[in-house]
Scaffold this motif. Structure first.
Motif, short mmCIF file in Angstrom:
data_model
loop_
_atom_site.label_atom_id
_atom_site.label_comp_id
_atom_site.label_asym_id
_atom_site.label_seq_id
_atom_site.Cartn_x
_atom_site.Cartn_y
_atom_site.Cartn_z
N ARG A 195 -17.16 8.64 -12.81
CA ARG A 195 -18.48 8.38 -12.25
C ARG A 195 -19.41 9.58 -12.41
NH1 ARG A 195 -16.69 6.82 -7.72
NH2 ARG A 195 -16.50 4.65 -8.33
N LEU A 196 -18.86 10.79 -12.35
CA LEU A 196 -19.69 11.99 -12.29
C LEU A 196 -19.81 12.75 -13.61
CD1 LEU A 196 -18.39 13.49 -8.91
CD2 LEU A 196 -20.62 12.43 -9.30
N ALA A 197 -18.76 12.70 -14.44
CA ALA A 197 -18.69 13.63 -15.57
C ALA A 197 -19.52 13.19 -16.77
CB ALA A 197 -17.23 13.81 -15.99
N ASP A 198 -20.20 14.17 -17.37
CA ASP A 198 -20.87 13.97 -18.65
C ASP A 198 -19.88 14.10 -19.80
OD1 ASP A 198 -23.73 13.96 -17.65
OD2 ASP A 198 -23.06 15.91 -16.94
N LYS A 199 -18.88 14.94 -19.57
CA LYS A 199 -17.88 15.24 -20.60
C LYS A 199 -16.53 15.40 -19.92
CE LYS A 199 -17.83 19.39 -22.49
NZ LYS A 199 -18.30 20.56 -23.25
N VAL A 200 -15.47 15.07 -20.65
CA VAL A 200 -14.12 15.19 -20.10
C VAL A 200 -13.30 16.11 -21.01
CG1 VAL A 200 -11.99 13.96 -19.54
CG2 VAL A 200 -14.19 12.90 -19.04
N VAL A 201 -12.55 17.01 -20.37
CA VAL A 201 -11.60 17.85 -21.09
C VAL A 201 -10.20 17.51 -20.56
CG1 VAL A 201 -10.82 20.22 -21.50
CG2 VAL A 201 -13.26 19.72 -21.39
N ILE A 202 -9.34 17.02 -21.44
CA ILE A 202 -7.98 16.65 -21.04
C ILE A 202 -7.03 17.74 -21.52
CG2 ILE A 202 -6.12 14.96 -21.22
CD1 ILE A 202 -8.19 12.81 -21.69
N ILE A 203 -6.28 18.31 -20.58
CA ILE A 203 -5.34 19.39 -20.90
C ILE A 203 -3.92 18.89 -20.67
CG2 ILE A 203 -5.53 20.38 -18.57
CD1 ILE A 203 -5.14 23.16 -19.85
N GLY A 206 -0.61 22.99 -21.50
CA GLY A 206 -1.32 24.23 -21.80
C GLY A 206 -2.28 24.18 -22.95
N LYS A 207 -2.54 22.96 -23.48
CA LYS A 207 -3.48 22.81 -24.59
C LYS A 207 -4.49 21.73 -24.28
CE LYS A 207 -0.32 24.12 -28.37
NZ LYS A 207 0.28 23.68 -29.65
N VAL A 208 -5.72 21.90 -24.76
CA VAL A 208 -6.72 20.85 -24.66
C VAL A 208 -6.41 19.83 -25.75
CG1 VAL A 208 -9.16 20.26 -24.89
CG2 VAL A 208 -8.49 22.33 -23.64
N VAL A 209 -6.06 18.59 -25.32
CA VAL A 209 -5.68 17.56 -26.30
C VAL A 209 -6.84 16.64 -26.66
CG1 VAL A 209 -3.24 17.61 -25.72
CG2 VAL A 209 -4.75 16.12 -24.43
N GLU A 210 -7.81 16.52 -25.77
CA GLU A 210 -9.01 15.73 -26.07
C GLU A 210 -10.20 16.31 -25.33
OE1 GLU A 210 -9.50 13.49 -28.23
OE2 GLU A 210 -7.44 12.94 -28.77
N GLU A 211 -11.36 16.20 -25.95
CA GLU A 211 -12.59 16.67 -25.31
C GLU A 211 -13.76 15.86 -25.85
OE1 GLU A 211 -15.33 20.74 -24.96
OE2 GLU A 211 -13.45 20.76 -26.10
N GLY A 212 -14.66 15.46 -24.96
CA GLY A 212 -15.84 14.73 -25.39
C GLY A 212 -16.40 13.87 -24.28
N THR A 213 -17.48 13.17 -24.56
CA THR A 213 -18.03 12.23 -23.59
C THR A 213 -17.10 11.03 -23.50
OG1 THR A 213 -19.31 10.97 -25.21
CG2 THR A 213 -20.37 12.94 -24.25
N LEU A 214 -17.26 10.24 -22.44
CA LEU A 214 -16.42 9.06 -22.29
C LEU A 214 -16.61 8.11 -23.45
CD1 LEU A 214 -16.71 8.38 -18.46
CD2 LEU A 214 -14.75 9.26 -19.72
N ASP A 215 -17.85 7.94 -23.90
CA ASP A 215 -18.11 7.06 -25.04
C ASP A 215 -17.41 7.56 -26.30
OD1 ASP A 215 -19.59 5.29 -23.59
OD2 ASP A 215 -21.52 6.17 -24.11
N GLU A 216 -17.37 8.86 -26.47
CA GLU A 216 -16.72 9.43 -27.66
C GLU A 216 -15.21 9.25 -27.61
OE1 GLU A 216 -19.89 13.05 -28.66
OE2 GLU A 216 -18.15 13.42 -27.37
N LEU A 217 -14.64 9.26 -26.40
CA LEU A 217 -13.19 9.19 -26.26
C LEU A 217 -12.66 7.77 -26.18
CD1 LEU A 217 -12.48 12.10 -23.73
CD2 LEU A 217 -12.38 12.13 -26.22
N PRO A 280 -14.18 -2.53 -21.55
CA PRO A 280 -13.86 -1.29 -22.28
C PRO A 280 -12.80 -0.49 -21.54
CG PRO A 280 -15.94 -1.07 -21.11
CD PRO A 280 -15.52 -2.51 -20.96
N PRO A 281 -12.08 0.37 -22.24
CA PRO A 281 -11.06 1.19 -21.60
C PRO A 281 -11.67 2.16 -20.60
CG PRO A 281 -11.46 1.94 -23.84
CD PRO A 281 -12.21 0.65 -23.68
N THR A 282 -10.93 2.45 -19.55
CA THR A 282 -11.39 3.39 -18.53
C THR A 282 -10.83 4.78 -18.81
OG1 THR A 282 -9.47 2.99 -17.11
CG2 THR A 282 -11.38 1.53 -16.83
N LEU A 283 -11.31 5.75 -18.07
CA LEU A 283 -10.78 7.10 -18.18
C LEU A 283 -9.30 7.12 -17.82
CD1 LEU A 283 -11.17 10.13 -18.57
CD2 LEU A 283 -11.97 10.28 -16.22
N GLU A 284 -8.91 6.28 -16.86
CA GLU A 284 -7.50 6.20 -16.48
C GLU A 284 -6.65 5.73 -17.66
OE1 GLU A 284 -4.70 4.54 -12.85
OE2 GLU A 284 -6.79 3.88 -13.01
N ASP A 285 -7.16 4.74 -18.42
CA ASP A 285 -6.44 4.28 -19.61
C ASP A 285 -6.23 5.43 -20.59
OD1 ASP A 285 -6.42 1.62 -18.69
OD2 ASP A 285 -8.38 1.23 -19.59
#
Length: 298
Positions: A195-203, A206-217, A280-285
């Motif tokens: 609901r709040l984030a413009d961008k998500v960083v998934i770690i 110890g590594k960032v595996v995905e980064e981007g806006t929800l639409d991009e991911l 569409p898929p959610t962030l939880e998905d």
């Protein structure tokens, strides 16, 4: 937008345990970045490095263009931080603790403090030792939000809060974002991040595996299709990218890789469709996809 946080090649070991191996991300002014990952992924270690509590072994982390370890005191003058479990002085009242935090920071507003106390429905006259976890969390949030900072770091900020207070927090975060402030939000409540984030960083590990806006991911996960039609829909089952095809009570449901949705629509248009719904898929998905991959790799 100005880069408020800049993390490059961050590494940290605890003995033989590699907590962070290569972490890179940026948080800009006016941006809410959701920082998520399973337990033990390196979120808290990264935040502690940003706060100057521990020193990284390699790489670089900057806030406001300053080194987070060498210039931590100057950086803290413009930062508000709320941990997931706020520890308070037991014999001070909530109001006294909020005032103390505001005084230590130096940029507090009494009007904003009073407004937030009312919004979060906190009794500031009670001693901290009588507070529940949720009320202790409210004290931390009020103290952080009542000061004028350029960066807000929230680590599980709504832990212990009821849904009504979570909504209040989200509304206040939206306001500080509109004011051009930068926000790093680490939370297990994925709907809150979504609901709040413009961008998500998934770690992970110890590594960032995905980064981007929800639409991009969202291209990384599948949409869920539900439809009702007058003709036999079995032809849809054999389309490339269609998974988990199921017919029940006259309804057809399946998941589809997003790059194949056009093919599904083309074939479905031939079936006299009475109802068609695509979710569409959610962030939880997305999060669970990486969580499952972690176990598959192990």
């Amino acid at each position: 937008m100005d880069e408020i946080i800049k993390v490059s090649g961050l590494q940290k070991n605890f003995g033989k345990t590699k907590a962070l191996s290569d972490v890179n991300f940026v948080v800009k002014a006016g941006e809410v970045v959701g920082f998520i990952g399973p337990n033990g992924s390196g979120k808290s270690t990264t935040i502690r490095i940003l706060l100057g509590i521990i020193k990284c072994d390699n790489g670089r982390a900057e806030i406001f263009g300053r080194d987070v370890w060498k210039d931590s005191l100057k950086i803290h003058e413009r930062v508000s931080y709320v941990p997931g479990d706020v520890a308070l002085w037991p014999n001070l009242t909530g109001g006294e603790i909020i005032d103390l935090f505001m005084k230590l920071h130096g940029n507090g507003s009494k009007e904003k403090r009073d407004y937030l106390i009312e919004r979060f429905e906190l009794d500031p006259k009670k001693k901290a030792k009588s507070y529940s976890k949720g009320n202790r969390q409210k004290v931390g949030l009020i103290a952080a939000l009542a000061v004028d900072s350029d960066l807000y770091i929230f680590d599980e900020p709504t832990s212990g809060l009821d849904p009504l207070m979570e909504a209040v927090f989200q509304e206040e975060v939206a306001k500080i974002k509109e004011a051009g402030k930068a926000i790093l939000l680490s939370s297990h409540i994925l709907s809150e991040v979504e609901r709040l984030a413009d961008k998500v960083v998934i770690i992970r590990q110890g590594k960032v595996v995905e980064e981007g806006t929800l639409d991009e991911l969202r291209h990384l996960t599948r949409s869920t299709i539900t439809l009702e039609c007058e003709q036999d829909s079995l032809i849809l089952k054999d389309i490339n990218g269609v998974h988990d095809y199921l017919v029940k009570d006259g309804k057809v449901t399946f998941s589809v890789d997003n790059e194949h949705i056009n093919n599904v629509l083309k074939e479905a248009s031939k079936l006299n469709v009475k109802k068609f719904e695509a979710v569409p898929p959610t962030l939880e998905d997305l999060f669970l996809t990486h969580y499952e991959n972690q176990f598959n790799e192990e």
